[in-house]
Design a protein around this motif. Structure first.
Motif, mmCIF file in Angstrom:
data_model
loop_
_atom_site.group_PDB
_atom_site.id
_atom_site.type_symbol
_atom_site.label_atom_id
_atom_site.label_comp_id
_atom_site.label_asym_id
_atom_site.label_seq_id
_atom_site.Cartn_x
_atom_site.Cartn_y
_atom_site.Cartn_z
ATOM 1 N N VAL A 1 -42.259 14.007 -23.312
ATOM 2 C CA VAL A 1 -43.688 14.269 -23.157
ATOM 3 C C VAL A 1 -44.273 14.551 -24.540
ATOM 4 C CG1 VAL A 1 -45.422 15.812 -22.165
ATOM 5 C CG2 VAL A 1 -43.390 15.177 -20.824
ATOM 6 N N ILE A 2 -45.292 13.782 -24.909
ATOM 7 C CA ILE A 2 -45.968 13.980 -26.185
ATOM 8 C C ILE A 2 -47.413 14.347 -25.873
ATOM 9 C CG2 ILE A 2 -46.702 12.920 -28.347
ATOM 10 C CD1 ILE A 2 -44.236 11.091 -28.109
ATOM 11 N N GLU A 3 -47.781 15.565 -26.260
ATOM 12 C CA GLU A 3 -49.128 16.060 -25.976
ATOM 13 C C GLU A 3 -50.013 16.019 -27.213
ATOM 14 O OE1 GLU A 3 -49.870 19.549 -23.768
ATOM 15 O OE2 GLU A 3 -48.051 19.344 -22.580
ATOM 16 N N ASP A 4 -51.296 15.813 -26.962
ATOM 17 C CA ASP A 4 -52.334 15.873 -27.992
ATOM 18 C C ASP A 4 -52.184 14.782 -29.053
ATOM 19 O OD1 ASP A 4 -53.459 18.069 -26.702
ATOM 20 O OD2 ASP A 4 -52.217 19.481 -27.835
ATOM 21 N N LEU A 5 -51.936 13.557 -28.601
ATOM 22 C CA LEU A 5 -51.830 12.432 -29.526
ATOM 23 C C LEU A 5 -53.071 12.302 -30.401
ATOM 24 C CD1 LEU A 5 -50.037 9.970 -30.305
ATOM 25 C CD2 LEU A 5 -51.437 8.642 -28.713
ATOM 26 N N HIS A 6 -54.219 12.702 -29.869
ATOM 27 C CA HIS A 6 -55.474 12.630 -30.625
ATOM 28 C C HIS A 6 -55.447 13.476 -31.902
ATOM 29 C CE1 HIS A 6 -55.785 15.894 -27.698
ATOM 30 N NE2 HIS A 6 -56.342 16.543 -28.711
ATOM 31 N N ALA A 7 -54.485 14.397 -32.035
ATOM 32 C CA ALA A 7 -54.381 15.227 -33.239
ATOM 33 C C ALA A 7 -53.911 14.418 -34.445
ATOM 34 C CB ALA A 7 -53.434 16.406 -32.996
ATOM 35 N N LEU A 8 -53.309 13.256 -34.195
ATOM 36 C CA LEU A 8 -52.839 12.413 -35.297
ATOM 37 C C LEU A 8 -53.977 11.547 -35.812
ATOM 38 C CD1 LEU A 8 -49.373 11.074 -34.045
ATOM 39 C CD2 LEU A 8 -49.835 13.013 -35.551
ATOM 40 N N SER A 9 -54.160 11.537 -37.120
ATOM 41 C CA SER A 9 -55.158 10.647 -37.716
ATOM 42 C C SER A 9 -54.512 9.613 -38.633
ATOM 43 C CB SER A 9 -56.215 11.450 -38.481
ATOM 44 O OG SER A 9 -55.608 12.164 -39.540
ATOM 45 N N ASN A 10 -53.221 9.760 -38.925
ATOM 46 C CA ASN A 10 -52.506 8.800 -39.760
ATOM 47 C C ASN A 10 -52.198 7.564 -38.909
ATOM 48 O OD1 ASN A 10 -50.504 7.251 -41.052
ATOM 49 N ND2 ASN A 10 -49.661 9.038 -42.102
ATOM 50 N N ARG A 11 -52.958 6.508 -39.137
ATOM 51 C CA ARG A 11 -52.831 5.290 -38.326
ATOM 52 C C ARG A 11 -51.413 4.711 -38.398
ATOM 53 N NH1 ARG A 11 -55.929 2.080 -35.329
ATOM 54 N NH2 ARG A 11 -55.544 -0.159 -35.318
ATOM 55 N N SER A 12 -50.761 4.803 -39.532
ATOM 56 C CA SER A 12 -49.401 4.270 -39.658
ATOM 57 C C SER A 12 -48.417 5.021 -38.774
ATOM 58 C CB SER A 12 -48.938 4.322 -41.118
ATOM 59 O OG SER A 12 -49.720 3.460 -41.904
ATOM 60 N N VAL A 13 -48.558 6.340 -38.700
ATOM 61 C CA VAL A 13 -47.691 7.127 -37.814
ATOM 62 C C VAL A 13 -47.996 6.780 -36.361
ATOM 63 C CG1 VAL A 13 -47.096 9.455 -37.033
ATOM 64 C CG2 VAL A 13 -47.333 8.981 -39.474
ATOM 65 N N LEU A 14 -49.286 6.675 -36.032
ATOM 66 C CA LEU A 14 -49.676 6.294 -34.666
ATOM 67 C C LEU A 14 -49.094 4.939 -34.272
ATOM 68 C CD1 LEU A 14 -53.421 7.354 -34.514
ATOM 69 C CD2 LEU A 14 -51.662 7.969 -32.858
ATOM 70 N N LEU A 15 -49.189 3.964 -35.172
ATOM 71 C CA LEU A 15 -48.672 2.633 -34.862
ATOM 72 C C LEU A 15 -47.149 2.632 -34.760
ATOM 73 C CD1 LEU A 15 -51.071 0.414 -37.008
ATOM 74 C CD2 LEU A 15 -51.113 0.802 -34.524
ATOM 75 N N GLY A 16 -46.476 3.415 -35.600
ATOM 76 C CA GLY A 16 -45.019 3.531 -35.502
ATOM 77 C C GLY A 16 -44.597 4.138 -34.180
ATOM 78 N N LEU A 17 -45.320 5.171 -33.748
ATOM 79 C CA LEU A 17 -45.036 5.780 -32.448
ATOM 80 C C LEU A 17 -45.320 4.777 -31.331
ATOM 81 C CD1 LEU A 17 -44.222 8.146 -30.659
ATOM 82 C CD2 LEU A 17 -46.592 8.982 -30.843
ATOM 83 N N GLY A 18 -46.393 4.003 -31.478
ATOM 84 C CA GLY A 18 -46.698 2.970 -30.488
ATOM 85 C C GLY A 18 -45.585 1.950 -30.384
ATOM 86 N N ASP A 19 -45.031 1.554 -31.515
ATOM 87 C CA ASP A 19 -43.900 0.629 -31.525
ATOM 88 C C ASP A 19 -42.719 1.238 -30.767
ATOM 89 O OD1 ASP A 19 -42.325 -1.640 -32.213
ATOM 90 O OD2 ASP A 19 -41.609 -0.630 -34.028
ATOM 91 N N LEU A 20 -42.481 2.510 -31.004
ATOM 92 C CA LEU A 20 -41.377 3.203 -30.336
ATOM 93 C C LEU A 20 -41.576 3.273 -28.820
ATOM 94 C CD1 LEU A 20 -38.773 5.013 -30.750
ATOM 95 C CD2 LEU A 20 -40.360 6.940 -30.703
ATOM 96 N N VAL A 21 -42.734 3.753 -28.385
ATOM 97 C CA VAL A 21 -42.925 3.977 -26.943
ATOM 98 C C VAL A 21 -43.084 2.679 -26.158
ATOM 99 C CG1 VAL A 21 -43.866 6.297 -27.281
ATOM 100 C CG2 VAL A 21 -45.435 4.362 -27.015
ATOM 101 N N THR A 22 -43.417 1.589 -26.820
ATOM 102 C CA THR A 22 -43.521 0.321 -26.093
ATOM 103 C C THR A 22 -42.198 -0.427 -26.041
ATOM 104 O OG1 THR A 22 -44.317 -0.825 -28.080
ATOM 105 C CG2 THR A 22 -45.994 0.028 -26.552
ATOM 106 N N ARG A 23 -41.173 0.100 -26.724
ATOM 107 C CA ARG A 23 -39.852 -0.543 -26.736
ATOM 108 C C ARG A 23 -38.754 0.381 -26.211
ATOM 109 N NH1 ARG A 23 -39.090 -1.652 -32.692
ATOM 110 N NH2 ARG A 23 -37.026 -2.236 -31.989
#
Length: 182
Positions: A129-151
């Motif tokens: 469970v990852i809460e408060d994703l909106h707290a991240l503003s670093n787009r590269s970290v967000l996209l890396g996490l997106g890569d992780l959770v979609t795979r």
């Protein structure tokens, strides 16, 4: 040194929390390798819903990570994520955080791939469970996490709460029936 993850699921439920069994049943529909995305405005009860869901599933291994602005640093985020995951899968190799690239600006494919490999071989039936994703503003970290959770491997499910839709490509998850959106 070990990094202690902030576990939002360990906080007690408020006495006034309203039960929302229908929403909890929707979260139950997140299948193996799937993602549950809870998007709603501030104060709508996203965190309470996730805590209620976790508390109502005592036989499920659930770990949580609450995000804050400090997680914009990829190395800080990676350490916190690995620490949280290790609460449910202690054999995950914590040294994979050394693979984070870009001097703390991006997670990088080596870290994401290594964590996916670790999850594939070292755990079964884990919910992150990852809460408060909106707290991240670093787009590269967000996209890396997106890569992780979609795979994610079939041994892991992920639930994410945020105030707005993340910049992730979710088409494949939708087509595969591995995405539940609230």
């Amino acid at each position: 040194p070990t990094h202690r993850a902030h576990d939002p699921l360990s906080q007690p439920l408020p006495r006034h929390a309203v039960s929302r069994p229908e929403l909890e049943r929707h979260l139950d529909q997140v299948g193996p390798g799937g993602l549950g995305l809870v998007v709603a405005s501030a104060g709508s009860g996203k965190s309470i819903l996730l805590r209620q869901w976790a508390a109502g599933r005592p036989g499920v291994r659930v770990v949580g990570l609450g995000l804050h602005a400090g997680h914009d640093d990829a190395a800080v985020f990676a350490r916190a994520l690995v620490a949280a995951v290790r609460l449910g899968a202690p054999d995950i190799d914590r040294s994979i955080v050394d693979l984070v690239g870009g001097g703390g600006s991006t997670l990088g494919a080596p870290f994401v791939d290594a964590l996916l490999d670790e999850l594939e071989t070292s755990t079964d039936d884990l919910v992150v469970v990852i809460e408060d994703l909106h707290a991240l503003s670093n787009r590269s970290v967000l996209l890396g996490l997106g890569d992780l959770v979609t795979r994610l491997p079939g041994t892991v499910r992920c639930l994410v709460s945020t105030r707005h839709d993340p910049p992730w490509t979710l088409r494949r998850l939708r087509l595969d029936g591995r995405l539940v959106e609230l």
